[in-house]
Design a protein around this motif. Sequence first.
Motif, mmCIF file in Angstrom:
data_model
loop_
_atom_site.group_PDB
_atom_site.id
_atom_site.type_symbol
_atom_site.label_atom_id
_atom_site.label_comp_id
_atom_site.label_asym_id
_atom_site.label_seq_id
_atom_site.Cartn_x
_atom_site.Cartn_y
_atom_site.Cartn_z
ATOM 1 N N TYR A 188 -17.062 62.380 83.620
ATOM 2 C CA TYR A 188 -16.563 61.582 82.497
ATOM 3 C C TYR A 188 -15.354 60.772 82.927
ATOM 4 O O TYR A 188 -14.484 61.276 83.637
ATOM 5 C CB TYR A 188 -16.187 62.498 81.332
ATOM 6 C CG TYR A 188 -17.368 63.313 80.855
ATOM 7 C CD1 TYR A 188 -18.215 62.815 79.875
ATOM 8 C CD2 TYR A 188 -17.664 64.548 81.431
ATOM 9 C CE1 TYR A 188 -19.323 63.539 79.466
ATOM 10 C CE2 TYR A 188 -18.771 65.271 81.028
ATOM 11 C CZ TYR A 188 -19.590 64.762 80.043
ATOM 12 O OH TYR A 188 -20.682 65.473 79.641
ATOM 13 N N ASP A 191 -11.844 54.926 81.462
ATOM 14 C CA ASP A 191 -11.521 53.525 81.713
ATOM 15 C C ASP A 191 -12.007 53.120 83.106
ATOM 16 O O ASP A 191 -12.421 53.967 83.900
ATOM 17 C CB ASP A 191 -10.029 53.214 81.490
ATOM 18 C CG ASP A 191 -9.111 53.797 82.561
ATOM 19 O OD1 ASP A 191 -9.441 53.718 83.755
ATOM 20 O OD2 ASP A 191 -8.042 54.315 82.188
ATOM 21 N N ALA A 192 -11.937 51.813 83.364
ATOM 22 C CA ALA A 192 -12.545 51.274 84.578
ATOM 23 C C ALA A 192 -11.905 51.839 85.849
ATOM 24 O O ALA A 192 -12.596 52.175 86.818
ATOM 25 C CB ALA A 192 -12.442 49.747 84.568
ATOM 26 N N LEU A 193 -10.566 51.960 85.839
ATOM 27 C CA LEU A 193 -9.876 52.430 87.041
ATOM 28 C C LEU A 193 -10.247 53.880 87.336
ATOM 29 O O LEU A 193 -10.563 54.246 88.475
ATOM 30 C CB LEU A 193 -8.360 52.295 86.843
ATOM 31 C CG LEU A 193 -7.510 52.613 88.062
ATOM 32 C CD1 LEU A 193 -7.751 51.597 89.162
ATOM 33 C CD2 LEU A 193 -6.026 52.643 87.700
ATOM 34 N N LYS A 194 -10.222 54.715 86.284
ATOM 35 C CA LYS A 194 -10.565 56.121 86.488
ATOM 36 C C LYS A 194 -12.032 56.267 86.881
ATOM 37 O O LYS A 194 -12.377 57.116 87.707
ATOM 38 C CB LYS A 194 -10.255 56.917 85.221
ATOM 39 C CG LYS A 194 -8.755 57.059 85.040
ATOM 40 C CD LYS A 194 -8.369 57.827 83.798
ATOM 41 C CE LYS A 194 -6.840 57.900 83.727
ATOM 42 N NZ LYS A 194 -6.359 58.097 82.376
ATOM 43 N N ALA A 196 -13.785 54.141 88.643
ATOM 44 C CA ALA A 196 -13.932 53.755 90.054
ATOM 45 C C ALA A 196 -13.588 54.936 90.958
ATOM 46 O O ALA A 196 -14.339 55.262 91.893
ATOM 47 C CB ALA A 196 -13.035 52.555 90.367
ATOM 48 N N GLU A 217 -19.129 49.707 79.272
ATOM 49 C CA GLU A 217 -18.620 48.586 80.068
ATOM 50 C C GLU A 217 -17.557 49.044 81.064
ATOM 51 O O GLU A 217 -17.600 48.684 82.241
ATOM 52 C CB GLU A 217 -18.046 47.506 79.141
ATOM 53 C CG GLU A 217 -17.573 46.280 79.900
ATOM 54 C CD GLU A 217 -16.816 45.282 79.018
ATOM 55 O OE1 GLU A 217 -16.926 45.369 77.784
ATOM 56 O OE2 GLU A 217 -16.120 44.428 79.592
ATOM 57 N N ILE A 221 -17.796 48.732 85.111
ATOM 58 C CA ILE A 221 -16.854 47.997 85.963
ATOM 59 C C ILE A 221 -16.415 48.907 87.102
ATOM 60 O O ILE A 221 -16.398 48.510 88.267
ATOM 61 C CB ILE A 221 -15.617 47.529 85.151
ATOM 62 C CG1 ILE A 221 -16.031 46.493 84.106
ATOM 63 C CG2 ILE A 221 -14.556 46.942 86.083
ATOM 64 C CD1 ILE A 221 -14.902 46.113 83.142
ATOM 65 N N LEU B 249 -9.371 45.800 89.948
ATOM 66 C CA LEU B 249 -10.458 45.574 88.995
ATOM 67 C C LEU B 249 -10.817 44.089 88.908
ATOM 68 O O LEU B 249 -11.691 43.716 88.134
ATOM 69 C CB LEU B 249 -10.073 46.103 87.616
ATOM 70 C CG LEU B 249 -9.760 47.605 87.540
ATOM 71 C CD1 LEU B 249 -9.291 47.999 86.148
ATOM 72 C CD2 LEU B 249 -10.990 48.430 87.938
ATOM 73 N N TYR B 260 -1.348 56.503 80.701
ATOM 74 C CA TYR B 260 -0.886 56.462 82.084
ATOM 75 C C TYR B 260 0.573 56.894 82.190
ATOM 76 O O TYR B 260 1.002 57.408 83.224
ATOM 77 C CB TYR B 260 -1.061 55.048 82.659
ATOM 78 C CG TYR B 260 -2.487 54.735 83.072
ATOM 79 C CD1 TYR B 260 -3.522 54.794 82.148
ATOM 80 C CD2 TYR B 260 -2.798 54.400 84.386
ATOM 81 C CE1 TYR B 260 -4.819 54.528 82.521
ATOM 82 C CE2 TYR B 260 -4.102 54.135 84.766
ATOM 83 C CZ TYR B 260 -5.112 54.192 83.838
ATOM 84 O OH TYR B 260 -6.398 53.938 84.207
#
Lengths: 309, 331
Positions: A188, A191-194, A196, A217, A221, B249, B260
């Motif tokens: 799970y 967000d996109a950074l996590k 990746a 989405e 990403i 990104l 964060y």
Amino acid sequence: MKKTLLVAALGATTAFSAPAFAEDVYFPIIAKGFSHQFWQAVKLGAENAAAANGVTITFEGPNTEAEIDKQTDILNAAIAKKPQGLGFAALDSQAQVPALKKAADAGIPIVAFDSGVDSDIPLTTCTTDNLAAAAGAAKGLAEAIGGEGEVAAVIHDQTSATGIGRRDGFLNEIAANYPNITIVDVQYANDALKAADTIKTIMQAHPNLKGIFASNEGAAIGLAVAIKETGAQIAGVGFDSGKTQKDAILDGSLIGSITQNPVGIGECVVDSLAKAIKGETLPPVIDTGFYWYDASNMNEANIAAVLYD
Amino acid sequence: MTDTTQEAPTNKVITSSFLQKAVAFVVLIILLAFFSIFAPNFAAWSNMVNIMQATAVNGVLGVAVTFVIISGGIDLSVGTMMTLTAVISGLILTNLGMPLPVGIAGAIAFGGFMGSLSGVAVAKLKIPPFIATLGMMQIARGLALVFSGAKPIYFNSTPNYGLLSPESSISLLIPGLEMPNSVFIMFGVAILASIVLNRSILGRYIFALGSNEEAARLSGVVVDKWKIITYGISGMICGVAGLLVSSRLNSAQPALGLGYELDAIAAVVIGGTSLAGGRGTVMGTIIGAFIMSVLTNGLRVMGVQEEWKIVVTGLIIIVAVYIDIVLRKQS
């Protein structure tokens, strides 16, 4: 100075469309969020349908999809305005039933959208069948890897109906129809950074991995970023759209994705409410559908219309 | 890693913070050893690179918060401030079409400006740092959505933008070595921040503010000015994090960033910086950030459920603070 900034920020969160006439038919539409591209597309569809039906809408939602309490506050505030109808995308299929009951008791017609409510209060629900849509993703992925090998899934949320539906739809389809495919991991990331970093870790743990499914989405990403950074020969399948995901499909980092029909969902909500106040009966669920899209059909008119940047 | 000795106002402080940093470092080594044995494929070099890359953003945000925490404050706005500066970079580079250095400078400068507004709220309006930066967290989040129109901004018209994070420039010098630039930028920021904290007047005043603000005021330190500068520096470092995340990104994602700040504060605390202020090190924070990402990565490679990973991270934070308390009693 700071006060001005704060007011500007607050103004943006509510996004009122100014009513042209005080006597207008007014529908508050309450989404699960507003900052995500998906919700912006739903909003667009709702605004189109509002213009077509000559009604006024507002489109609101909480900051994040975890803020069930905030969404309930927005719902209560909307009911207090005594609107002619109400569109609602429940963050929690049960917790918000009492508030909805209050609206129903006041005679306000309610149309649910995106995910349903465990109650017969909504006249109808405009939604994507997430199980079917994620099964479509599983099929696309399975065909791309020749029906055998190891695959994994990265899901955007453990607890929401969309997260659970897409995860189970994907897993069930693989289990039912692709005996030679093994699901080695389900993780799970919200967000996109996590996503990746999570996906690169999955690739590390499973060097023979042949495919990955990303369930929204942000996850998609992350999947595109991870595949680009590692140069891994892995078939990636995403969900929803957004420019990064579309570009990744065009440049071959992802093989394809499933899109819902967010514009159609928005139109369906407002159209259904307009029909309801005219006394028309509605089916209990309106499936707004999904599409598989890849480099070959992205530019076809019916697909391009539901993809957003 | 770099030189880990730090200077601080008193000898006592040196001993205890050095000791705890050493403890954190030992914990990191134990974790690495544990996962190397029990998690297959963990010890591969490519995975070490993954871990370092995954640490970069949290490490840089951790450095930002370290400044404020040592000065006796707290900064809850770092996560959304990072997002806001990423959006600013997008506006400058993509919407205005300006050259890359302007985008970099703009993001960092805007972060500094917004951070110093938090500083003004704390120093001049006497709003407790927790509240002032809680407000700033929302302001930054809201502005990121307003400025971006709640849509991601892409950097496709700035082809070199990838140099700021995912690309590996070191490969040009040492062929075959793949190390994302973001890792070097994180260490660069950390070293620079260490030098500022330990070798400059600013650093001395930051420690003095955190140890005893009243004493600092009585000895003639212009407390308000240095506080505003401290929050401004935190904002500038958030600008660097904003560049890292948006470069990786290839887009400024306006909805990202909430939560964060808590990871960054956790890294600071695990690294031995005292939440009471007056004591702490930047390198400790970097080690703290590494402990968090090694845990995340290792538990994932082992196939441990996400839910348990969160529980373990929480336990590590509590243990780290307990060690901090014990060490402080001893010194």
